[in-house]
Design an enzyme around this catalytic site. Structure first.
Site, PDB file in Angstrom:
ATOM      1  N   PHE A  44      -2.413   1.348  -5.213  1.00  0.00           N
ATOM      2  CA  PHE A  44      -2.930   0.654  -4.036  1.00  0.00           C
ATOM      3  C   PHE A  44      -2.441   1.290  -2.738  1.00  0.00           C
ATOM      4  CE2 PHE A  44      -3.523  -2.829  -7.028  1.00  0.00           C
ATOM      5  CZ  PHE A  44      -4.563  -3.573  -6.501  1.00  0.00           C
ATOM      6  N   ASP A  45      -3.357   1.521  -1.827  1.00  0.00           N
ATOM      7  CA  ASP A  45      -2.969   1.748  -0.437  1.00  0.00           C
ATOM      8  C   ASP A  45      -2.396   0.434   0.092  1.00  0.00           C
ATOM      9  OD1 ASP A  45      -2.944   2.978   2.214  1.00  0.00           O
ATOM     10  OD2 ASP A  45      -4.647   1.663   2.643  1.00  0.00           O
ATOM     11  N   ALA A  46      -1.630   0.494   1.175  1.00  0.00           N
ATOM     12  CA  ALA A  46      -1.007  -0.728   1.712  1.00  0.00           C
ATOM     13  C   ALA A  46      -1.749  -1.268   2.934  1.00  0.00           C
ATOM     14  CB  ALA A  46       0.462  -0.459   2.052  1.00  0.00           C
ATOM     15  N   ASP A  47      -1.707  -0.522   4.041  1.00  0.00           N
ATOM     16  CA  ASP A  47      -2.285  -1.028   5.283  1.00  0.00           C
ATOM     17  C   ASP A  47      -3.805  -1.081   5.216  1.00  0.00           C
ATOM     18  OD1 ASP A  47       0.163  -1.419   6.533  1.00  0.00           O
ATOM     19  OD2 ASP A  47       0.273   0.660   7.197  1.00  0.00           O
TER      20      ASP A  47
END
Length: 228
Positions: free
Chosen positions: A9-12
């Site tokens: 997963f990417d975060a932002d």
């Protein structure tokens, strides 16, 4: 049957509401340094910041340069004499405390964890900010690790960054892993470069980019449960 054991997963703007965290952190910084805060002033900073991060994504600038330079340019544009390093330091400290999960993000991740998926963060964000934010959130117990570009010595979308991730996850293959993120230029292009399946989180329903492989596209994180 589980289709993808490893979820990257990417975060932002995928798990966290970055615009909300950024605007609040910027407002706190302005208050601490006696800088007028208005929507127009924040828009000026945001435009400078976006321009510099775009150059970072293209591999033209380092993260260390960007985080200071954005405040050098911002203060110069307003003709204000403030310490850009102090402004950046206070902004990042406030940003690390800004934990605002996007709608359904926590519930979806809890369900995925319960199903047995192994979840990891893949991010280009500033390491101190990202680790502080993760530790202060419910995601800390859901994700096994965070792979942050400045610690990896490479950044999304480079193949080198994903090679770094794969060295630390020897069980990950091109068949059992899925990259999930909102950015075509870093997350999806990075997955393409690494030969990994990808899911584009696109709540704004932006158009796709020609020549870029998008295996899945979702506008609501709950749709992910039907894919993995």
């Amino acid at each position: 049957m589980m289709r993808y054991e490893y979820l990257l997963f990417d975060a932002d703007d995928t798990l966290f509401d970055f615009p909300k965290a950024s605007s609040r952190a910027f407002e706190n910084m302005c208050r601490a340094h006696g800088i007028p805060y208005t929507p127009e002033i924040y828009r000026l900073y945001h435009e400078i910041n976006l321009e510099l991060w775009a150059a970072f994504d293209r591999g033209e600038l380092t993260k260390e340069f960007i985080t200071l330079e954005r405040y050098v340019r911002f203060l110069k544009a307003l003709d204000l004499e403030r310490d850009p390093a102090a402004c950046n330091r206070d902004y990042l400290a406030a940003l690390g405390e800004g934990v605002y999960p996007l709608p359904h993000a926590e519930a979806v991740c809890r369900e995925l964890k319960a199903q047995g998926h192994r979840m990891y963060i893949v991010t280009n964000a500033v390491a101190s900010v990202q680790r502080s934010r993760l530790q202060g959130s419910a995601f800390a117990e859901l994700f096994e690790a965070a792979f942050i570009s400045e610690e990896a010595g490479a950044a999304k979308p480079s193949r080198a960054y994903f090679d770094y991730v794969r060295r630390r996850l020897p069980g990950l293959t091109e068949e059992n892993a899925l990259v999930i993120g909102d950015s075509l230029s870093t997350d999806i292009q990075g997955a393409n470069n690494a030969g990994l399946p990808c899911c584009w989180f696109n709540p704004a329903k932006k158009p796709r980019r020609a020549g870029l492989r998008v295996d899945y596209e979702i506008s609501d994180l709950r749709e992910l449960l039907n894919i993995v």
